[in-house]
Design an enzyme around this catalytic site. Structure first.
Site, mmCIF file in Angstrom:
data_model
loop_
_atom_site.group_PDB
_atom_site.id
_atom_site.type_symbol
_atom_site.label_atom_id
_atom_site.label_comp_id
_atom_site.label_asym_id
_atom_site.label_seq_id
_atom_site.Cartn_x
_atom_site.Cartn_y
_atom_site.Cartn_z
ATOM 1 N N HIS A 143 -1.628 14.086 1.535
ATOM 2 C CA HIS A 143 -0.906 13.127 0.687
ATOM 3 C C HIS A 143 -1.358 11.682 0.910
ATOM 4 O O HIS A 143 -1.275 10.858 -0.004
ATOM 5 C CB HIS A 143 0.613 13.260 0.911
ATOM 6 C CG HIS A 143 1.119 12.598 2.147
ATOM 7 N ND1 HIS A 143 0.970 13.160 3.404
ATOM 8 C CD2 HIS A 143 1.773 11.411 2.331
ATOM 9 C CE1 HIS A 143 1.514 12.352 4.300
ATOM 10 N NE2 HIS A 143 2.009 11.289 3.687
ATOM 11 N N ASP A 144 -1.850 11.352 2.094
ATOM 12 C CA ASP A 144 -2.282 9.979 2.387
ATOM 13 C C ASP A 144 -3.801 9.816 2.393
ATOM 14 O O ASP A 144 -4.312 8.830 2.937
ATOM 15 C CB ASP A 144 -1.732 9.528 3.746
ATOM 16 C CG ASP A 144 -0.379 8.840 3.624
ATOM 17 O OD1 ASP A 144 -0.001 8.467 2.498
ATOM 18 O OD2 ASP A 144 0.304 8.692 4.653
ATOM 19 N N LYS A 183 -5.623 6.486 1.795
ATOM 20 C CA LYS A 183 -5.665 5.376 2.750
ATOM 21 C C LYS A 183 -7.073 5.167 3.315
ATOM 22 O O LYS A 183 -7.327 4.152 3.987
ATOM 23 C CB LYS A 183 -4.674 5.617 3.891
ATOM 24 C CG LYS A 183 -3.234 5.384 3.455
ATOM 25 C CD LYS A 183 -2.253 5.481 4.612
ATOM 26 C CE LYS A 183 -0.839 5.139 4.155
ATOM 27 N NZ LYS A 183 0.152 5.258 5.255
ATOM 28 N N HIS A 204 -3.322 3.188 -2.581
ATOM 29 C CA HIS A 204 -3.785 4.421 -1.944
ATOM 30 C C HIS A 204 -3.404 5.687 -2.706
ATOM 31 O O HIS A 204 -4.158 6.671 -2.662
ATOM 32 C CB HIS A 204 -3.349 4.477 -0.468
ATOM 33 C CG HIS A 204 -1.945 4.935 -0.233
ATOM 34 N ND1 HIS A 204 -0.870 4.069 -0.172
ATOM 35 C CD2 HIS A 204 -1.427 6.174 -0.014
ATOM 36 C CE1 HIS A 204 0.230 4.744 0.065
ATOM 37 N NE2 HIS A 204 -0.071 6.029 0.168
ATOM 38 N N HIS A 233 3.405 10.747 -4.594
ATOM 39 C CA HIS A 233 4.450 10.833 -3.568
ATOM 40 C C HIS A 233 5.213 9.522 -3.377
ATOM 41 O O HIS A 233 6.222 9.492 -2.673
ATOM 42 C CB HIS A 233 3.866 11.312 -2.219
ATOM 43 C CG HIS A 233 2.944 10.339 -1.555
ATOM 44 N ND1 HIS A 233 1.631 10.167 -1.937
ATOM 45 C CD2 HIS A 233 3.129 9.482 -0.505
ATOM 46 C CE1 HIS A 233 1.054 9.257 -1.174
ATOM 47 N NE2 HIS A 233 1.944 8.824 -0.291
ATOM 48 N N HIS A 234 4.747 8.428 -4.003
ATOM 49 C CA HIS A 234 5.491 7.164 -3.945
ATOM 50 C C HIS A 234 6.209 6.860 -5.263
ATOM 51 O O HIS A 234 6.739 5.751 -5.426
ATOM 52 C CB HIS A 234 4.568 6.001 -3.575
ATOM 53 C CG HIS A 234 4.294 5.901 -2.101
ATOM 54 N ND1 HIS A 234 5.288 5.644 -1.180
ATOM 55 C CD2 HIS A 234 3.145 6.046 -1.389
ATOM 56 C CE1 HIS A 234 4.764 5.625 0.035
ATOM 57 N NE2 HIS A 234 3.462 5.878 -0.058
ATOM 58 N N ASP A 293 7.923 12.635 3.402
ATOM 59 C CA ASP A 293 7.187 11.453 3.840
ATOM 60 C C ASP A 293 8.138 10.353 4.313
ATOM 61 O O ASP A 293 7.939 9.725 5.363
ATOM 62 C CB ASP A 293 6.322 10.956 2.679
ATOM 63 C CG ASP A 293 5.437 9.781 3.067
ATOM 64 O OD1 ASP A 293 4.861 9.810 4.171
ATOM 65 O OD2 ASP A 293 5.303 8.846 2.262
#
Length: 333
Positions: A194-195, A198, A223, A247-248, A276
């Site tokens: 998910h990240d 970054k 990101h 996811h944000h 998260d």
């Protein structure tokens, strides 16, 4: 070990001849006189390598027997069946093949059965080998993804293990929602990645201990889009994009990058969003220590219907309430 063949025919003469012929060819054979006997035998014994089934029989004929055989769970529903027939009947053959029969035999019994058994064995061995290789490839892919997740987390000294924990929390939420094993594996993979975006954020911004400037925060907010572009290249698993890109997003539509709201946000992204946020609050950060469990619970509850999908936030609250000793968190010690 001799192959186990079941022969079903109501004519004792034909049955006796078939037994003699097949046993003479080294095949272990079971003789039955009706479709009813076959179904009873299959329900109480291991499935055979092959079933030789007469078409015309009193009571259930061969077609009805095959239909009922295919409806049996675990046993009989995949056992290859060859119809025995004393005469050429194109219509009967078409019907039998449509029902799932492997072949029709009206003569040259030994050779045809032997070839059929060898073909079945070859297919089974091939299926096992394909399954083995598929499993090996999946395990290798998971190892690569886990290593990538560790590399992403390593950009920030305070987020070691973050992706793995998010993946585990997301998988548990999905499990409690009734996801099957394949879906759970996919959710876990999305959590790990998910990240991934970054990678495109400068280290000095990720590791900054003070307040971020608006310009720095704008770079952090990129990101999800970066992650989405990276994972779009994995065409065989297009679902991986969901966790990284959305996811944000927030349930009330105030998230980023696309401002999606409610059920327009992919379900897996809504699950990962809760996981998260939970891990962010239960892990040490450069600007604060782990939050008290009661504070974490209050934040999740307050975010229901606003930041989080109420269903998945509710499941996370259940998990928190079950965690009496507050062990479900980052524990560097």
């Amino acid at each position: 070990m001799a192959e186990r063949i079941i022969v079903i025919d109501d004519d004792p003469v034909i049955l006796k001849e078939a037994l003699r012929s097949l046993k003479g060819a080294g095949m272990k054979t079971v003789a039955l006189k009706s479709g009813e006997q076959l179904l009873e035998y299959i329900s109480q014994n291991e499935s055979p390598e092959l079933i030789l089934l007469d078409i015309k029989m009193p009571g259930m004929d061969g077609f009805e027997t095959l239909i009922r055989l295919r409806k049996m769970e675990n046993k009989g529903n995949e056992t290859p069946v060859i119809f025995l027939t004393g005469q050429e009947d194109e219509e009967a053959e078409i019907r039998g093949l449509l029902l799932g029969a492997m072949d029709f035999i009206s003569g040259v019994l030994n050779l045809r059965v032997r070839h059929a058994v060898e073909l079945i064995k070859l297919q089974k061995n091939l299926a096992k080998e394909v399954e083995k290789k598929t499993k090996e490839n999946e395990e290798l892919f998971l190892q690569v993804v886990a290593s990538l997740a560790d590399a992403i987390d390593a950009k920030d000294a305070y987020t070691k293990g973050h992706s793995g924990r998010v993946a585990a929390y997301a998988r548990e939420i999905a499990r409690r929602c009734g996801y099957d094993e394949a879906q759970l594996d996919a959710v876990y993979m999305m959590g790990l990645l998910h990240d991934v975006g970054k990678i495109g954020v400068p280290d000095n911004i990720i590791n900054k201990t003070g307040r971020l400037t608006d310009e720095e925060f704008a770079k952090i907010k990129k990101h999800p889009e970066i992650g989405g572009r990276i994972l779009e290249n994995i065409q065989k698993m297009p679902e991986l994009v969901c966790g990284a890109k959305w996811h944000h997003e927030r349930f009330d539509g105030k998230g980023y990058p696309d401002g999606l709201s409610g059920f327009d946000i992919p379900e897996t992204a809504r699950i990962i969003a809760v996981a998260d946020a939970y891990d962010a609050m239960t892990s040490n950060r450069s600007y604060r220590n782990v939050l008290p469990q009661a504070k974490v619970r209050a934040e999740i509850e307050e975010g229901m219907g606003r930041q989080f999908d109420p269903r998945f936030a509710g499941i996370m609250l259940e998990m928190i309430d079950e965690d009496k000793d507050y062990t479900m968190r980052d524990r560097p010690d």
